[in-house]
Write a protein that holds these residues in place. Structure first.
Motif, PDB file in Angstrom:
ATOM      1  N   MET A  28       0.811  -1.187   0.000  1.00  0.00           N
ATOM      2  CA  MET A  28       0.000   0.000   0.000  1.00  0.00           C
ATOM      3  C   MET A  28       0.857   1.254   0.000  1.00  0.00           C
ATOM      4  O   MET A  28       0.537   2.214  -0.665  1.00  0.00           O
ATOM      5  N   ALA A  29       1.950   1.243   0.748  1.00  0.00           N
ATOM      6  CA  ALA A  29       2.836   2.403   0.793  1.00  0.00           C
ATOM      7  C   ALA A  29       3.430   2.661  -0.581  1.00  0.00           C
ATOM      8  O   ALA A  29       3.636   3.818  -0.958  1.00  0.00           O
ATOM      9  N   TYR A  30       3.704   1.585  -1.328  1.00  0.00           N
ATOM     10  CA  TYR A  30       4.256   1.759  -2.672  1.00  0.00           C
ATOM     11  C   TYR A  30       3.309   2.587  -3.535  1.00  0.00           C
ATOM     12  O   TYR A  30       3.727   3.513  -4.217  1.00  0.00           O
ATOM     13  N   VAL A  31       2.030   2.257  -3.505  1.00  0.00           N
ATOM     14  CA  VAL A  31       1.049   2.972  -4.325  1.00  0.00           C
ATOM     15  C   VAL A  31       0.953   4.421  -3.887  1.00  0.00           C
ATOM     16  O   VAL A  31       0.993   5.336  -4.712  1.00  0.00           O
ATOM     17  N   LYS A  32       0.862   4.663  -2.586  1.00  0.00           N
ATOM     18  CA  LYS A  32       0.735   6.036  -2.100  1.00  0.00           C
ATOM     19  C   LYS A  32       1.986   6.860  -2.389  1.00  0.00           C
ATOM     20  O   LYS A  32       1.892   8.054  -2.653  1.00  0.00           O
ATOM     21  N   ASN A  33       3.153   6.221  -2.359  1.00  0.00           N
ATOM     22  CA  ASN A  33       4.400   6.940  -2.640  1.00  0.00           C
ATOM     23  C   ASN A  33       4.594   7.222  -4.118  1.00  0.00           C
ATOM     24  O   ASN A  33       5.414   8.071  -4.468  1.00  0.00           O
ATOM     25  N   THR A  34       3.898   6.523  -4.992  1.00  0.00           N
ATOM     26  CA  THR A  34       4.091   6.725  -6.429  1.00  0.00           C
ATOM     27  C   THR A  34       2.927   7.455  -7.090  1.00  0.00           C
ATOM     28  O   THR A  34       2.895   7.561  -8.317  1.00  0.00           O
ATOM     29  N   LEU A  35       1.982   7.945  -6.304  1.00  0.00           N
ATOM     30  CA  LEU A  35       0.867   8.687  -6.898  1.00  0.00           C
ATOM     31  C   LEU A  35       1.365   9.995  -7.504  1.00  0.00           C
ATOM     32  O   LEU A  35       2.137  10.730  -6.896  1.00  0.00           O
ATOM     33  N   ALA A  36       0.924  10.275  -8.716  1.00  0.00           N
ATOM     34  CA  ALA A  36       1.259  11.522  -9.390  1.00  0.00           C
ATOM     35  C   ALA A  36       0.366  12.636  -8.840  1.00  0.00           C
ATOM     36  O   ALA A  36      -0.684  12.356  -8.260  1.00  0.00           O
ATOM     37  N   PRO A  37       0.751  13.879  -9.027  1.00  0.00           N
ATOM     38  CA  PRO A  37      -0.115  14.977  -8.588  1.00  0.00           C
ATOM     39  C   PRO A  37      -1.478  14.890  -9.276  1.00  0.00           C
ATOM     40  O   PRO A  37      -1.572  14.713 -10.488  1.00  0.00           O
ATOM     41  N   GLY A  38      -2.534  14.925  -8.498  1.00  0.00           N
ATOM     42  CA  GLY A  38      -3.887  14.831  -9.033  1.00  0.00           C
ATOM     43  C   GLY A  38      -4.401  13.412  -9.198  1.00  0.00           C
ATOM     44  O   GLY A  38      -5.560  13.209  -9.530  1.00  0.00           O
ATOM     45  N   GLU A  39      -3.535  12.434  -8.967  1.00  0.00           N
ATOM     46  CA  GLU A  39      -3.946  11.027  -9.092  1.00  0.00           C
ATOM     47  C   GLU A  39      -4.543  10.564  -7.770  1.00  0.00           C
ATOM     48  O   GLU A  39      -4.003  10.830  -6.704  1.00  0.00           O
ATOM     49  N   ALA A  40      -5.652   9.849  -7.852  1.00  0.00           N
ATOM     50  CA  ALA A  40      -6.342   9.391  -6.643  1.00  0.00           C
ATOM     51  C   ALA A  40      -6.336   7.869  -6.567  1.00  0.00           C
ATOM     52  O   ALA A  40      -6.459   7.179  -7.576  1.00  0.00           O
TER      53      ALA A  40
END
Length: 172
Positions: free
Chosen positions: A1-13
Motif C-alpha cells: 500500500m505504501a508503494y502505491v501512495k508513494n508513487t501517486l502523481a499529482p492529481g492522481e487518486a
C-alpha cells in the motif's frame, strides 16, 4: 500500500485495492496443518516410548522434522507473498506490485488498457475466486494472481478506465 501512495502523481487518486480470496488462506493453513501431522504422530509415539531403542524412531524423527519445516516454509512463503502483493486501481493506472526484498511492479495506464479478462472455473465461481488478465496496447499483459471477487475487480478497473477516458456510463 505504501508503494502505491508513494508513487501517486499529482492529481492522481487511489480508488480500489483488490484482495486475495479466503481460499488462499485456507490453502496456506492446510499445508501447515498437513505438515504437522507427522510431527504430532512422532510426539505421540515418543511419549509412549514406542521408538525407545529402534533406529526407525530416529529416521521417523528426521522425516517428521523435515515435513514440519517444509510445511512452515510453504506457509510463510505464501503469507509473505500475500502481504507483499498490492493490486491497486488509481485514477490513472492499474498497479500490480509484488516482492519483499526485490520488488517487481507492473503498471499500465488506464487509457492504454484494451481488455480485461476474467477466468473462473466452476469451483472458482462457487467459492468466489478467479484470475484476471489485463491486455494493453503494444502487447502489454499483466496476469494477476488468484483474486477474490474478480468480477468486482474488473468492474472497478472498467469504471476507472471510463473515467480516465472522459466517458460516463450514460455515454457508453
Amino acid at each position: 500500500m505504501a508503494y502505491v501512495k508513494n508513487t501517486l502523481a499529482p492529481g492522481e487518486a487511489y480508488l480500489y485495492r483488490a484482495h486475495f480470496n479466503w481460499t488462499y488462506d485456507v490453502q496456506s493453513w492446510f499445508w501447515l496443518a498437513f505438515s504437522a501431522v507427522p510431527a504430532g504422530m512422532w510426539i505421540e509415539a515418543a511419549a509412549r516410548h514406542y521408538f525407545a531403542h529402534e533406529p526407525f524412531g530416529h529416521a521417523y524423527l528426521f522425516f517428521a522434522g523435515a515435513a514440519m519445516m517444509l510445511g512452515a516454509v510453504i506457509f510463510f512463503s505464501r503469507y509473505i507473498h500475500k502481504w507483499t502483493t498490492v493490486i491497486a486501481v488509481t485514477s490513472l493506472r492499474l498497479i500490480l506490485k509484488t516482492g519483499l526484498v526485490a520488488r517487481s511492479a507492473h503498471e499500465v495506464t488506464l487509457t492504454e488498457i484494451e481488455e480485461v479478462l476474467v477466468r473462473q472455473t466452476f469451483l472458482g465461481r462457487l467459492l468466489g475466486y478467479g484470475v484476471l488478465s489485463v491486455h494493453g496496447t503494444g502487447g502489454a499483459r499483466i496476469d494477476f494472481p488468484v483474486l477474490g471477487n474478480p468480477t468486482r475487480v474488473r468492474r472497478e478497473i472498467e469504471t476507472a478506465m471510463m473515467r480516465a477516458r472522459g466517458l460516463s456510463k450514460q455515454n457508453a
